[in-house]
Motif scaffolding. Sequence first.
Motif, PDB file in Angstrom:
ATOM      1  N   GLU A   1     -21.855   2.460   9.676  1.00 55.14           N
ATOM      2  CA  GLU A   1     -22.084   1.639   8.656  1.00 55.14           C
ATOM      3  C   GLU A   1     -20.578   2.056   7.859  1.00 55.14           C
ATOM      4  O   GLU A   1     -20.792   1.002   6.470  1.00 55.14           O
ATOM      5  CB  GLU A   1     -23.162   2.637   8.051  1.00 55.14           C
ATOM      6  N   VAL A   2     -19.769   3.002   7.299  1.00 51.20           N
ATOM      7  CA  VAL A   2     -18.212   2.981   6.900  1.00 51.20           C
ATOM      8  C   VAL A   2     -17.437   1.935   6.782  1.00 51.20           C
ATOM      9  O   VAL A   2     -16.909   1.802   6.849  1.00 51.20           O
ATOM     10  CB  VAL A   2     -17.880   4.288   6.799  1.00 51.20           C
ATOM     11  N   ILE A   3     -17.633   1.399   8.123  1.00 51.82           N
ATOM     12  CA  ILE A   3     -16.588   0.983   8.540  1.00 51.82           C
ATOM     13  C   ILE A   3     -16.907  -1.064   8.803  1.00 51.82           C
ATOM     14  O   ILE A   3     -17.646  -1.818   9.093  1.00 51.82           O
ATOM     15  CB  ILE A   3     -16.479   0.242  10.278  1.00 51.82           C
ATOM     16  N   THR A   4     -16.564  -1.263   7.145  1.00 51.88           N
ATOM     17  CA  THR A   4     -16.921  -2.005   6.407  1.00 51.88           C
ATOM     18  C   THR A   4     -15.817  -2.895   6.527  1.00 51.88           C
ATOM     19  O   THR A   4     -14.646  -2.822   6.587  1.00 51.88           O
ATOM     20  CB  THR A   4     -17.446  -2.155   4.497  1.00 51.88           C
ATOM     21  N   ARG A   5     -16.183  -4.557   5.766  1.00 51.63           N
ATOM     22  CA  ARG A   5     -15.012  -5.208   5.695  1.00 51.63           C
ATOM     23  C   ARG A   5     -13.638  -4.998   4.623  1.00 51.63           C
ATOM     24  O   ARG A   5     -12.266  -5.022   5.565  1.00 51.63           O
ATOM     25  CB  ARG A   5     -15.226  -7.017   5.809  1.00 51.63           C
ATOM     26  N   LYS A   6     -14.210  -4.460   3.805  1.00 54.65           N
ATOM     27  CA  LYS A   6     -13.571  -3.770   2.522  1.00 54.65           C
ATOM     28  C   LYS A   6     -12.507  -2.770   3.443  1.00 54.65           C
ATOM     29  O   LYS A   6     -10.875  -2.344   2.671  1.00 54.65           O
ATOM     30  CB  LYS A   6     -14.177  -3.272   1.843  1.00 54.65           C
ATOM     31  N   LEU A   7     -13.004  -2.072   4.353  1.00 54.25           N
ATOM     32  CA  LEU A   7     -11.730  -0.939   5.239  1.00 54.25           C
ATOM     33  C   LEU A   7     -10.761  -1.693   5.977  1.00 54.25           C
ATOM     34  O   LEU A   7      -9.915  -0.794   5.779  1.00 54.25           O
ATOM     35  CB  LEU A   7     -12.864   0.243   5.714  1.00 54.25           C
ATOM     36  N   VAL A   8     -11.247  -2.377   6.832  1.00 53.40           N
ATOM     37  CA  VAL A   8     -10.664  -3.392   7.206  1.00 53.40           C
ATOM     38  C   VAL A   8      -9.648  -3.797   6.944  1.00 53.40           C
ATOM     39  O   VAL A   8      -8.413  -3.644   7.442  1.00 53.40           O
ATOM     40  CB  VAL A   8     -11.975  -4.022   8.834  1.00 53.40           C
ATOM     41  N   LYS A   9      -9.780  -4.898   5.390  1.00 55.50           N
ATOM     42  CA  LYS A   9      -8.766  -5.368   5.563  1.00 55.50           C
ATOM     43  C   LYS A   9      -7.580  -5.124   4.797  1.00 55.50           C
ATOM     44  O   LYS A   9      -6.527  -5.656   5.637  1.00 55.50           O
ATOM     45  CB  LYS A   9      -9.367  -6.051   3.652  1.00 55.50           C
ATOM     46  N   LYS A  10      -7.391  -4.191   4.595  1.00 53.38           N
ATOM     47  CA  LYS A  10      -5.929  -3.533   4.098  1.00 53.38           C
ATOM     48  C   LYS A  10      -5.286  -3.706   5.469  1.00 53.38           C
ATOM     49  O   LYS A  10      -3.814  -3.920   5.371  1.00 53.38           O
ATOM     50  CB  LYS A  10      -5.672  -2.572   3.360  1.00 53.38           C
ATOM     51  N   PRO A  11      -6.015  -2.509   6.405  1.00 50.32           N
ATOM     52  CA  PRO A  11      -4.930  -2.671   7.385  1.00 50.32           C
ATOM     53  C   PRO A  11      -4.451  -3.863   7.977  1.00 50.32           C
ATOM     54  O   PRO A  11      -3.360  -3.232   8.905  1.00 50.32           O
ATOM     55  CB  PRO A  11      -6.358  -1.230   7.991  1.00 50.32           C
ATOM     56  N   VAL A  12      -5.517  -4.400   8.565  1.00 46.73           N
ATOM     57  CA  VAL A  12      -5.324  -5.736   8.829  1.00 46.73           C
ATOM     58  C   VAL A  12      -4.595  -7.159   8.495  1.00 46.73           C
ATOM     59  O   VAL A  12      -3.291  -7.015   8.621  1.00 46.73           O
ATOM     60  CB  VAL A  12      -6.949  -6.560   8.917  1.00 46.73           C
ATOM     61  N   MET A  13      -4.567  -6.591   6.964  1.00 43.09           N
ATOM     62  CA  MET A  13      -3.357  -7.486   6.042  1.00 43.09           C
ATOM     63  C   MET A  13      -2.005  -6.494   6.068  1.00 43.09           C
ATOM     64  O   MET A  13      -1.139  -7.348   6.393  1.00 43.09           O
ATOM     65  CB  MET A  13      -3.770  -7.359   4.475  1.00 43.09           C
ATOM     66  N   VAL A  14      -1.889  -5.707   7.034  1.00 42.17           N
ATOM     67  CA  VAL A  14      -0.544  -4.700   6.382  1.00 42.17           C
ATOM     68  C   VAL A  14       0.442  -5.410   7.576  1.00 42.17           C
ATOM     69  O   VAL A  14       1.271  -4.822   7.330  1.00 42.17           O
ATOM     70  CB  VAL A  14      -0.205  -3.854   5.713  1.00 42.17           C
ATOM     71  N   ILE A  15      -0.062  -5.598   8.537  1.00 43.15           N
ATOM     72  CA  ILE A  15       0.412  -5.562   9.867  1.00 43.15           C
ATOM     73  C   ILE A  15       1.024  -6.519  10.325  1.00 43.15           C
ATOM     74  O   ILE A  15       2.582  -6.439  10.838  1.00 43.15           O
ATOM     75  CB  ILE A  15      -0.739  -5.474  11.208  1.00 43.15           C
ATOM     76  N   PRO A  16       1.153  -7.819  10.031  1.00 45.73           N
ATOM     77  CA  PRO A  16       2.189  -8.543  10.086  1.00 45.73           C
ATOM     78  C   PRO A  16       3.274  -7.885   8.958  1.00 45.73           C
ATOM     79  O   PRO A  16       4.414  -8.752   8.758  1.00 45.73           O
ATOM     80  CB  PRO A  16       1.748 -10.430   9.315  1.00 45.73           C
ATOM     81  N   TYR A  17       2.886  -7.405   8.326  1.00 43.86           N
ATOM     82  CA  TYR A  17       4.121  -6.932   7.118  1.00 43.86           C
ATOM     83  C   TYR A  17       4.894  -5.267   7.386  1.00 43.86           C
ATOM     84  O   TYR A  17       5.177  -4.746   6.539  1.00 43.86           O
ATOM     85  CB  TYR A  17       4.061  -6.593   5.249  1.00 43.86           C
ATOM     86  N   SER A  18       4.972  -5.243   8.994  1.00 43.49           N
ATOM     87  CA  SER A  18       5.346  -4.453   9.564  1.00 43.49           C
ATOM     88  C   SER A  18       4.392  -3.039   9.388  1.00 43.49           C
ATOM     89  O   SER A  18       5.018  -1.455   9.272  1.00 43.49           O
ATOM     90  CB  SER A  18       6.736  -4.289   8.792  1.00 43.49           C
ATOM     91  N   GLY A  19       3.340  -2.958   8.887  1.00 41.64           N
ATOM     92  CA  GLY A  19       2.834  -1.622   9.043  1.00 41.64           C
ATOM     93  C   GLY A  19       2.608  -0.724   9.296  1.00 41.64           C
ATOM     94  O   GLY A  19       1.932  -1.570  10.803  1.00 41.64           O
ATOM     95  N   THR A  20       2.544   0.591   9.532  1.00 45.80           N
ATOM     96  CA  THR A  20       2.757   1.568  10.495  1.00 45.80           C
ATOM     97  C   THR A  20       1.447   1.984  10.875  1.00 45.80           C
ATOM     98  O   THR A  20       0.912   1.797   9.727  1.00 45.80           O
ATOM     99  CB  THR A  20       3.985   2.279  10.720  1.00 45.80           C
ATOM    100  N   LEU A  21       0.918   3.011  12.184  1.00 42.07           N
ATOM    101  CA  LEU A  21       0.499   3.676  12.788  1.00 42.07           C
ATOM    102  C   LEU A  21      -0.108   4.505  11.590  1.00 42.07           C
ATOM    103  O   LEU A  21      -0.645   4.959  10.876  1.00 42.07           O
ATOM    104  CB  LEU A  21       0.602   3.955  14.488  1.00 42.07           C
ATOM    105  N   TYR A  22       1.204   5.517  11.068  1.00 44.06           N
ATOM    106  CA  TYR A  22       0.999   6.571  10.472  1.00 44.06           C
ATOM    107  C   TYR A  22       0.108   5.767   8.573  1.00 44.06           C
ATOM    108  O   TYR A  22      -0.244   6.640   7.916  1.00 44.06           O
ATOM    109  CB  TYR A  22       2.038   7.423   9.976  1.00 44.06           C
ATOM    110  N   GLY A  23       1.291   4.731   8.381  1.00 45.47           N
ATOM    111  CA  GLY A  23       0.411   3.912   7.075  1.00 45.47           C
ATOM    112  C   GLY A  23      -0.622   3.251   7.032  1.00 45.47           C
ATOM    113  O   GLY A  23      -1.729   4.219   6.015  1.00 45.47           O
ATOM    114  N   ILE A  24      -1.065   3.397   8.603  1.00 49.12           N
ATOM    115  CA  ILE A  24      -2.398   2.288   8.550  1.00 49.12           C
ATOM    116  C   ILE A  24      -3.171   3.766   7.715  1.00 49.12           C
ATOM    117  O   ILE A  24      -4.696   3.788   7.883  1.00 49.12           O
ATOM    118  CB  ILE A  24      -2.766   1.501   9.313  1.00 49.12           C
ATOM    119  N   SER A  25      -3.417   5.096   9.161  1.00 44.75           N
ATOM    120  CA  SER A  25      -3.966   5.763   8.709  1.00 44.75           C
ATOM    121  C   SER A  25      -3.837   6.586   7.690  1.00 44.75           C
ATOM    122  O   SER A  25      -5.045   6.496   6.955  1.00 44.75           O
ATOM    123  CB  SER A  25      -3.496   7.026   9.784  1.00 44.75           C
TER     124      SER A  25
END
Length: 377
Positions: free
Chosen positions: A138-162
């Motif tokens: 229930e804590v894995i919401t769209r809002k939680l997923v949004k930023k990690p997904v959004m930054v991946i095309p802009y070279s979002g790193t594993l550490y940064g997403i964590s």
Amino acid sequence: AGANHWGMSRSSYEERIEWANTEGAALARQIASNPEATVSLWANADEPFQFVAWCIEWAGLLDEGFGFVSKHPVLLDGSNNGYQHFAAMTCDDELAAKVNLIKSDEMQDLYDEVRAELLTDLADSEDLLAVEWFNNKEVITRKLVKKPVMVIPYSGTLYGISNAIKEYFYKHDIDLPWEKDSFAHNYFLARKIILTVKKVCPKSSIIMQYLTDVAKCFSDEGKVIKWNTPSKFYVNHNYFIQNSKQIKTKIGTSTVRFILNDQTDEVNGKKATRSFAANFVHSLDAANVHLALEKSHNKGLKNFTTIHDCFGSDASSIEQFISCVKESFVEMYTSNVLDDLYDQAVQQLKKPRRLPTPPDPGDFNICEVLLAPYVFS
């Protein structure tokens, strides 16, 4: 505009218009009459202060009717803009459909699709951390997923997403059976999100790797990569190694240390390679803005604003402005952007044969963007 401020940007245009004429109209009249006394109402909006401004405008229109002069900007955001550029670059019809580049009566939501696939993956895994996350799905919401997904095309790193996941839990004060800053849990979920994006949007990973490989060719030769965007803007991707010198001195009885960074002429290959994919996509974002503003100006439009992939104008001009934005997007990708980058790179390298060839394009017809209603919404 009001429906978007309230939090209905993923609803259809018909649903937003219906809301504005019913519930939105009632809220607008009540809030506009006394904003200070109705904080409990407008504080529930996704964009509270913009919503108050819209309420005052909408109430004015309802009272005055035809002839009312609106000054409130209507802002429309690109739907997963980084992935839209990837879809256009590769002519990938599947990704284009996921990010609203084709005509459809319903708006597609890439973030929600990634979330659903992520939950399926967690449910199928026997890993202890996967089980713990799924038991608290229930804590894995769209809002939680949004930023990690959004930054991946802009070279979002594993550490940064964590770190983004951790910050989300602290910001929203979400209760978890483990500590909010549990590195093991947050790192695991970040890795799962990245893998899920690769599964849902495989072409995005291919393009990221291709751009990284192009940048490596320049780093191997110690060269700065340069390119002209579709708007003829010249980009000099210059990252140089810096030497740091520490200066120790005294101010009164206190000892202070200053750091002086001295830039060298040596290319920082690691940093240049890591950042190229993100900066190349950013340059295409900027090119779309450049071309759209020029086209809009030539058509006599005077009132507009842009913030990255967000385009805004007054209510009477927004439809024409967005048409200019979409036309510019199509013009950018009518020719093959990756082939153009390859040709520019060949002219700059001593050993151009080491350059990887651009991925083969798919079957997506970029002109479909002109008829797609939710490219920017």
